[in-house]
Design a protein around this motif. Structure first.
Motif, PDB file in Angstrom:
ATOM      1  N   MET A 101      -0.136 -22.238   7.985  1.00 39.79           N
ATOM      2  CA  MET A 101       0.165 -21.338   6.861  1.00 39.79           C
ATOM      3  C   MET A 101       1.680 -21.201   6.731  1.00 39.79           C
ATOM      4  N   SER A 102       2.280 -22.358   6.652  1.00 38.80           N
ATOM      5  CA  SER A 102       3.735 -22.453   6.704  1.00 38.80           C
ATOM      6  C   SER A 102       4.329 -22.516   5.297  1.00 38.80           C
ATOM      7  N   TYR A 124      -0.982 -20.069  -5.123  1.00 38.42           N
ATOM      8  CA  TYR A 124       0.145 -20.671  -4.395  1.00 38.42           C
ATOM      9  C   TYR A 124       0.721 -21.894  -5.113  1.00 38.42           C
ATOM     10  N   HIS A 172       9.616 -13.386   4.014  1.00 38.20           N
ATOM     11  CA  HIS A 172       8.582 -12.357   3.879  1.00 38.20           C
ATOM     12  C   HIS A 172       8.758 -11.215   4.874  1.00 38.20           C
ATOM     13  N   GLU A 220       7.374 -25.923  -1.132  1.00 37.09           N
ATOM     14  CA  GLU A 220       7.852 -25.067  -0.037  1.00 37.09           C
ATOM     15  C   GLU A 220       7.962 -25.886   1.249  1.00 37.09           C
ATOM     16  N   CYS A 246       2.702 -17.336  11.183  1.00 36.70           N
ATOM     17  CA  CYS A 246       3.572 -16.173  10.979  1.00 36.70           C
ATOM     18  C   CYS A 246       3.256 -15.475   9.647  1.00 36.70           C
ATOM     19  N   SER A 293       0.695 -14.439   8.069  1.00 40.38           N
ATOM     20  CA  SER A 293      -0.264 -15.090   7.171  1.00 40.38           C
ATOM     21  C   SER A 293      -1.721 -14.936   7.584  1.00 40.38           C
ATOM     22  N   MET A 327       0.107 -24.233   1.684  1.00 40.39           N
ATOM     23  CA  MET A 327      -0.509 -24.424   0.375  1.00 40.39           C
ATOM     24  C   MET A 327       0.408 -25.054  -0.650  1.00 40.39           C
ATOM     25  N   HIS A 375      11.144 -20.355  11.472  1.00 39.23           N
ATOM     26  CA  HIS A 375      11.687 -19.303  12.350  1.00 39.23           C
ATOM     27  C   HIS A 375      12.040 -19.738  13.768  1.00 39.23           C
ATOM     28  N   GLN A 377      -3.082 -28.009   2.688  1.00 45.70           N
ATOM     29  CA  GLN A 377      -4.529 -27.795   2.866  1.00 45.70           C
ATOM     30  C   GLN A 377      -4.869 -26.333   2.675  1.00 45.70           C
ATOM     31  N   ASP A 378      -5.961 -26.092   1.963  1.00 41.06           N
ATOM     32  CA  ASP A 378      -6.485 -24.735   1.775  1.00 41.06           C
ATOM     33  C   ASP A 378      -7.469 -24.451   2.910  1.00 41.06           C
ATOM     34  N   LEU A 379      -7.040 -23.657   3.868  1.00 39.23           N
ATOM     35  CA  LEU A 379      -7.881 -23.364   5.033  1.00 39.23           C
ATOM     36  C   LEU A 379      -9.069 -22.479   4.681  1.00 39.23           C
ATOM     37  N   ASN A 380      -8.994 -21.800   3.546  1.00 42.74           N
ATOM     38  CA  ASN A 380     -10.133 -20.983   3.132  1.00 42.74           C
ATOM     39  C   ASN A 380     -11.231 -21.837   2.500  1.00 42.74           C
ATOM     40  N   ASP A 434      -7.399 -20.291  -3.923  1.00 44.25           N
ATOM     41  CA  ASP A 434      -6.024 -20.103  -3.443  1.00 44.25           C
ATOM     42  C   ASP A 434      -5.000 -21.061  -4.066  1.00 44.25           C
TER      43      ASP A 434
HETATM   44  C1  LIG Z   1       3.547 -14.723   3.383  1.00 43.09           C
HETATM   45  S1  LIG Z   1       3.655 -16.471   3.344  1.00 43.09           S
HETATM   46  C2  LIG Z   1       4.257 -16.831   4.979  1.00 43.09           C
HETATM   47  C3  LIG Z   1       4.902 -18.176   5.070  1.00 43.09           C
HETATM   48  C4  LIG Z   1       5.542 -18.507   6.411  1.00 43.09           C
HETATM   49  N1  LIG Z   1       4.538 -18.605   7.461  1.00 43.09           N
HETATM   50  C5  LIG Z   1       6.616 -17.533   6.792  1.00 43.09           C
HETATM   51  O1  LIG Z   1       6.636 -17.051   7.932  1.00 43.09           O
HETATM   52  O2  LIG Z   1       7.493 -17.267   5.959  1.00 43.09           O
HETATM   53  C6  LIG Z   1       1.949 -16.934   3.405  1.00 43.09           C
HETATM   54  C7  LIG Z   1       1.732 -18.412   3.556  1.00 43.09           C
HETATM   55  O3  LIG Z   1       0.355 -18.637   3.830  1.00 43.09           O
HETATM   56  C8  LIG Z   1      -0.023 -19.849   3.246  1.00 43.09           C
HETATM   57  N2  LIG Z   1      -1.435 -19.741   2.899  1.00 43.09           N
HETATM   58  C9  LIG Z   1      -1.998 -18.756   2.183  1.00 43.09           C
HETATM   59  N3  LIG Z   1      -3.310 -18.998   1.995  1.00 43.09           N
HETATM   60  C10 LIG Z   1      -3.571 -20.164   2.611  1.00 43.09           C
HETATM   61  C11 LIG Z   1      -4.728 -20.957   2.734  1.00 43.09           C
HETATM   62  N4  LIG Z   1      -5.866 -20.612   2.160  1.00 43.09           N
HETATM   63  N5  LIG Z   1      -4.628 -22.122   3.437  1.00 43.09           N
HETATM   64  C12 LIG Z   1      -3.459 -22.504   3.990  1.00 43.09           C
HETATM   65  N6  LIG Z   1      -2.331 -21.787   3.900  1.00 43.09           N
HETATM   66  C13 LIG Z   1      -2.381 -20.632   3.207  1.00 43.09           C
HETATM   67  C14 LIG Z   1       0.840 -20.028   2.012  1.00 43.09           C
HETATM   68  O4  LIG Z   1       1.132 -21.375   1.796  1.00 43.09           O
HETATM   69  C15 LIG Z   1       2.072 -19.213   2.313  1.00 43.09           C
HETATM   70  O5  LIG Z   1       3.167 -20.048   2.586  1.00 43.09           O
END
Ligand SMILES: C[S@@+](CC[C@H](N)C(=O)[O-])C[C@H]1O[C@@H](n2cnc3c(N)ncnc32)[C@H](O)[C@@H]1O
Length: 217
Positions: A68-69, A34, A42, A91, A125, A127, A87, A74, A104-107, A30
């Motif tokens: 996943m911010s 990112y 989004h 941002e 949100c 994600s 990620m 919001h 942090q990569d939660l995956n 990931d």
């Molecule tokens: C579609 S965006 C949504 C961002 C925000 N939550 C919003 O409402 O606009 C997806 C978000 O998920 C986060 N994300 C994706 N994969 C991730 C992972 N493996 N670990 C942590 N965060 C992750 C990314 O950083 C990205 O900002």
């Protein structure tokens, strides 16, 4: 095989999900996907307003975790302390409501770097569909929440398709709600999840679904 073996995993977590449910078209790490900031929204303004209204309704104030911010969380009124985890560092740096930022990569590692009972509430949100180990993550959120604290997952009908799990791409909105509710139940530590479509059926904009549950004592 980088995605399994953490101590937060329990036997049977994923029993019954079809083979390949948590696979993705893009299985590269990931951090590559990112690595550059996407300072965009989004979901449309109407759906964003609905998310903020829900956070107000659930009294998300005090110490809150936005999982996943990105650059926008919001909240109509930012909580006193808002920890954002995502990620992309750039941002998160642009998020005006954030008081603490964690990349942090939660995956790769679903273990949250916070102590037990650290937050009054948590949100995620648009994600949840990117998580390949959602049950461990939901279990970790329960651990870091204080009793009665809600974890609120919201989503619409859009995504980065190459990074969303196949199980999400092959199901519809109602099934997405059922999938997220199942994550809560399997993780344990929550009361029965509430599932709602928060936008009116007659709205022409992005639909907004919410699934949330509260940490049990
Ligand atoms: C579609 S965006 C949504 C961002 C925000 N939550 C919003 O409402 O606009 C997806 C978000 O998920 C986060 N994300 C994706 N994969 C991730 C992972 N493996 N670990 C942590 N965060 C992750 C990314 O950083 C990205 O900002």
């Amino acid at each position: 095989m980088p995605y399994f073996g953490a101590r937060v995993t329990e036997p049977g977590d994923y029993e019954g999900f079809p083979d390949g449910f948590f696979d993705r078209a893009d299985s590269t790490a990931d951090p590559d996907f990112y690595s550059w900031p996407r300072l965009v929204t989004h979901i449309d303004d109407g759906a964003i307003a609905v998310v903020g209204a829900l956070y107000d309704e659930l009294h998300l104030e005090g110490d809150v975790l936005d999982l996943m911010s990105s650059w926008i969380s919001h909240f109509r009124q930012p909580p006193r302390r808002l920890t954002v985890l995502g990620m992309n560092e750039a941002e998160l740096a642009e998020n005006p409501a954030a008081t603490e930022r964690v990349v942090q990569d939660l995956n790769a590692d679903p273990t949250l770097p916070f102590g037990a009972d650290a937050f009054d509430g948590a949100v995620c949100c648009v994600s949840v569909d990117y998580l390949v180990r959602p049950i461990e993550v939901f279990r970790e959120v329960a651990r870091v929440l204080r009793p009665a604290g809600p974890f609120v997952c919201t989503f619409s009908n859009r995504c980065f398709p190459t990074k969303a799990i196949r199980g999400w791409l092959s199901t519809d909105d109602a099934q997405h709600c059922a999938i997220v509710a199942e994550y809560f139940r399997r993780a344990g530590g929550y009361d029965e999840p509430v599932v709602e479509q928060r936008t009116a059926l007659t709205d022409r904009g992005d639909p907004l679904y919410a699934v949330w549950a509260r940490r049990v004592p």
